[in-house]
Design a protein around this motif. Sequence first.
Motif, PDB file in Angstrom:
ATOM      1  N   THR A  14       0.822  -1.214   0.000  1.00  0.00           N
ATOM      2  CA  THR A  14       0.000   0.000   0.000  1.00  0.00           C
ATOM      3  C   THR A  14       0.850   1.256   0.000  1.00  0.00           C
ATOM      4  OG1 THR A  14      -1.689  -1.182   1.258  1.00  0.00           O
ATOM      5  CG2 THR A  14      -1.844   1.209   1.195  1.00  0.00           C
ATOM      6  N   GLU A  15       1.912   1.270   0.770  1.00  0.00           N
ATOM      7  CA  GLU A  15       2.741   2.473   0.839  1.00  0.00           C
ATOM      8  C   GLU A  15       3.464   2.718  -0.487  1.00  0.00           C
ATOM      9  OE1 GLU A  15       6.019   4.655   3.726  1.00  0.00           O
ATOM     10  OE2 GLU A  15       5.303   2.629   4.184  1.00  0.00           O
ATOM     11  N   VAL A  16       3.916   1.676  -1.151  1.00  0.00           N
ATOM     12  CA  VAL A  16       4.543   1.857  -2.466  1.00  0.00           C
ATOM     13  C   VAL A  16       3.543   2.458  -3.448  1.00  0.00           C
ATOM     14  CG1 VAL A  16       5.668   0.703  -4.396  1.00  0.00           C
ATOM     15  CG2 VAL A  16       6.150  -0.043  -2.064  1.00  0.00           C
ATOM     16  N   THR A  17       2.316   1.944  -3.401  1.00  0.00           N
ATOM     17  CA  THR A  17       1.278   2.462  -4.294  1.00  0.00           C
ATOM     18  C   THR A  17       0.981   3.924  -4.000  1.00  0.00           C
ATOM     19  OG1 THR A  17       0.288   0.263  -4.400  1.00  0.00           O
ATOM     20  CG2 THR A  17      -1.070   2.110  -5.110  1.00  0.00           C
ATOM     21  N   LEU A  18       0.910   4.271  -2.711  1.00  0.00           N
ATOM     22  CA  LEU A  18       0.643   5.661  -2.337  1.00  0.00           C
ATOM     23  C   LEU A  18       1.771   6.583  -2.801  1.00  0.00           C
ATOM     24  CD1 LEU A  18      -0.812   5.206   1.276  1.00  0.00           C
ATOM     25  CD2 LEU A  18      -2.057   5.834  -0.801  1.00  0.00           C
ATOM     26  N   ARG A  19       2.994   6.135  -2.701  1.00  0.00           N
ATOM     27  CA  ARG A  19       4.120   6.958  -3.166  1.00  0.00           C
ATOM     28  C   ARG A  19       4.054   7.173  -4.674  1.00  0.00           C
ATOM     29  NH1 ARG A  19       6.568   9.744   0.961  1.00  0.00           N
ATOM     30  NH2 ARG A  19       6.678   8.379   2.798  1.00  0.00           N
ATOM     31  N   LYS A  20       3.718   6.145  -5.400  1.00  0.00           N
ATOM     32  CA  LYS A  20       3.612   6.280  -6.861  1.00  0.00           C
ATOM     33  C   LYS A  20       2.488   7.245  -7.230  1.00  0.00           C
ATOM     34  CE  LYS A  20       1.701   3.044  -9.406  1.00  0.00           C
ATOM     35  NZ  LYS A  20       0.702   3.784 -10.239  1.00  0.00           N
ATOM     36  N   GLU A  21       1.339   7.121  -6.563  1.00  0.00           N
ATOM     37  CA  GLU A  21       0.215   8.010  -6.859  1.00  0.00           C
ATOM     38  C   GLU A  21       0.528   9.454  -6.462  1.00  0.00           C
ATOM     39  OE1 GLU A  21      -3.047   6.233  -4.840  1.00  0.00           O
ATOM     40  OE2 GLU A  21      -3.351   4.656  -6.341  1.00  0.00           O
TER      41      GLU A  21
ATOM     42  N   ALA B 118       5.589 -10.528  -8.124  1.00  0.00           N
ATOM     43  CA  ALA B 118       5.196  -9.949  -9.410  1.00  0.00           C
ATOM     44  C   ALA B 118       4.604  -8.556  -9.223  1.00  0.00           C
ATOM     45  CB  ALA B 118       4.205 -10.861 -10.116  1.00  0.00           C
ATOM     46  N   THR B 119       3.786  -8.386  -8.164  1.00  0.00           N
ATOM     47  CA  THR B 119       3.154  -7.085  -7.916  1.00  0.00           C
ATOM     48  C   THR B 119       4.191  -6.032  -7.560  1.00  0.00           C
ATOM     49  OG1 THR B 119       1.173  -8.210  -7.113  1.00  0.00           O
ATOM     50  CG2 THR B 119       1.409  -5.890  -6.561  1.00  0.00           C
ATOM     51  N   PHE B 120       5.126  -6.385  -6.694  1.00  0.00           N
ATOM     52  CA  PHE B 120       6.165  -5.422  -6.311  1.00  0.00           C
ATOM     53  C   PHE B 120       7.092  -5.095  -7.483  1.00  0.00           C
ATOM     54  CE2 PHE B 120       5.330  -6.643  -1.789  1.00  0.00           C
ATOM     55  CZ  PHE B 120       5.099  -5.364  -1.316  1.00  0.00           C
ATOM     56  N   ARG B 121       7.372  -6.068  -8.314  1.00  0.00           N
ATOM     57  CA  ARG B 121       8.199  -5.809  -9.494  1.00  0.00           C
ATOM     58  C   ARG B 121       7.497  -4.844 -10.439  1.00  0.00           C
ATOM     59  NH1 ARG B 121      12.319  -9.654 -10.710  1.00  0.00           N
ATOM     60  NH2 ARG B 121      11.890  -9.440 -12.927  1.00  0.00           N
ATOM     61  N   GLU B 122       6.198  -5.035 -10.613  1.00  0.00           N
ATOM     62  CA  GLU B 122       5.427  -4.139 -11.473  1.00  0.00           C
ATOM     63  C   GLU B 122       5.427  -2.718 -10.931  1.00  0.00           C
ATOM     64  OE1 GLU B 122       0.827  -3.717 -13.191  1.00  0.00           O
ATOM     65  OE2 GLU B 122       1.491  -5.554 -12.157  1.00  0.00           O
ATOM     66  N   LEU B 123       5.249  -2.584  -9.598  1.00  0.00           N
ATOM     67  CA  LEU B 123       5.271  -1.249  -8.980  1.00  0.00           C
ATOM     68  C   LEU B 123       6.658  -0.621  -9.070  1.00  0.00           C
ATOM     69  CD1 LEU B 123       3.083  -1.772  -5.786  1.00  0.00           C
ATOM     70  CD2 LEU B 123       2.606  -0.230  -7.686  1.00  0.00           C
ATOM     71  N   LEU B 124       7.678  -1.432  -8.905  1.00  0.00           N
ATOM     72  CA  LEU B 124       9.049  -0.926  -9.007  1.00  0.00           C
ATOM     73  C   LEU B 124       9.324  -0.384 -10.404  1.00  0.00           C
ATOM     74  CD1 LEU B 124      11.930  -0.527  -7.989  1.00  0.00           C
ATOM     75  CD2 LEU B 124      12.388  -2.939  -8.516  1.00  0.00           C
ATOM     76  N   VAL B 125       8.941  -1.126 -11.421  1.00  0.00           N
ATOM     77  CA  VAL B 125       9.163  -0.673 -12.794  1.00  0.00           C
ATOM     78  C   VAL B 125       8.350   0.580 -13.083  1.00  0.00           C
ATOM     79  CG1 VAL B 125       8.813  -1.276 -15.216  1.00  0.00           C
ATOM     80  CG2 VAL B 125       9.779  -2.959 -13.645  1.00  0.00           C
ATOM     81  N   ALA B 126       7.113   0.639 -12.557  1.00  0.00           N
ATOM     82  CA  ALA B 126       6.273   1.830 -12.773  1.00  0.00           C
ATOM     83  C   ALA B 126       6.904   3.070 -12.148  1.00  0.00           C
ATOM     84  CB  ALA B 126       4.879   1.589 -12.202  1.00  0.00           C
TER      85      ALA B 126
END
Length: 282
Positions: free
Chosen positions: A46-53, A91-99
């Motif tokens: 969740t925190e990775v997603t919030l940082r990206k957003e 897979a989810t964390f890799r996708e967020l990392l690349v994004a």
Amino acid sequence: YGPSGRAAGVEGHLPKGVEVARAVPPGTDVLFEVFDITHEEASGLTEVTLRKEAGNRWFSVQDFTRASRAYQKGVKLAESALSEAGPEEVATFRELLVACLTNLAATYLTTRDFTRAKEACVRALEVDPDNTKALLRAARAAFGLDEFVECEACLKRLEQLEPSSPELAKEKLRLAKARDAYTQKSKKMAQAMSKQLVSGPPKPASAATATAQKTQKAEAESEADGEKAEEDEDASVVPKPEQAAQEDAKAGSRGALMFYGVSTVVLMVVLALSWFFGWGPE
């Protein structure tokens, strides 16, 4: 926000850690979205997603400094979470990392920091070699650095993965124009160098110019010689004290010799006349 439209907090300042993209007019209704998450959840997906957003929001208002900061934080969190994630989360964390990395590259491209943009794309491609966004932005970064070979390699790989991409066609056209301009410039430089080698070293000055230069040099030398001769003449006319004393001594010696010589001649003449006329004692 309080009645004055300023941020809530001590003396109307923002609380520590809170950032606002733009000011809110007084009297505006504000909708807050509250996330109810635990510390464990916040430290993970969740925190990775919030940082990206958050980075996306800052990018949309053209605050690229804060956007890059949010993406960088997301990258660090994603890399840290990957080392502890289970098989179903990798897979989810890799996708967020690349994004986060590709969005970070977009931020650097916007600010024309092509070196950092390329580094972000390389890191993204290490995780996902077939990511089309990373390939496209890597090509743009390489183009900005005048690295045409790497740019072409990225575009070729992108063409294999997504041949109908409109961005691909634009980048290929831009690369072709840049290469043509570079080729024309290289040809002109080669022709100029070849012409210089064939014609030899630069020609000397013309005959008229050379004659004028020689005349000026001769006049300058003649003037210098004249000044030196005048100085020598002045030195000879005005004797130094030692030279004057020597000249006076020589003149006195010559005068004494002449006096003695004349006296001797007169005495001899008188004696001869006395003998001839019988003068003198008997």
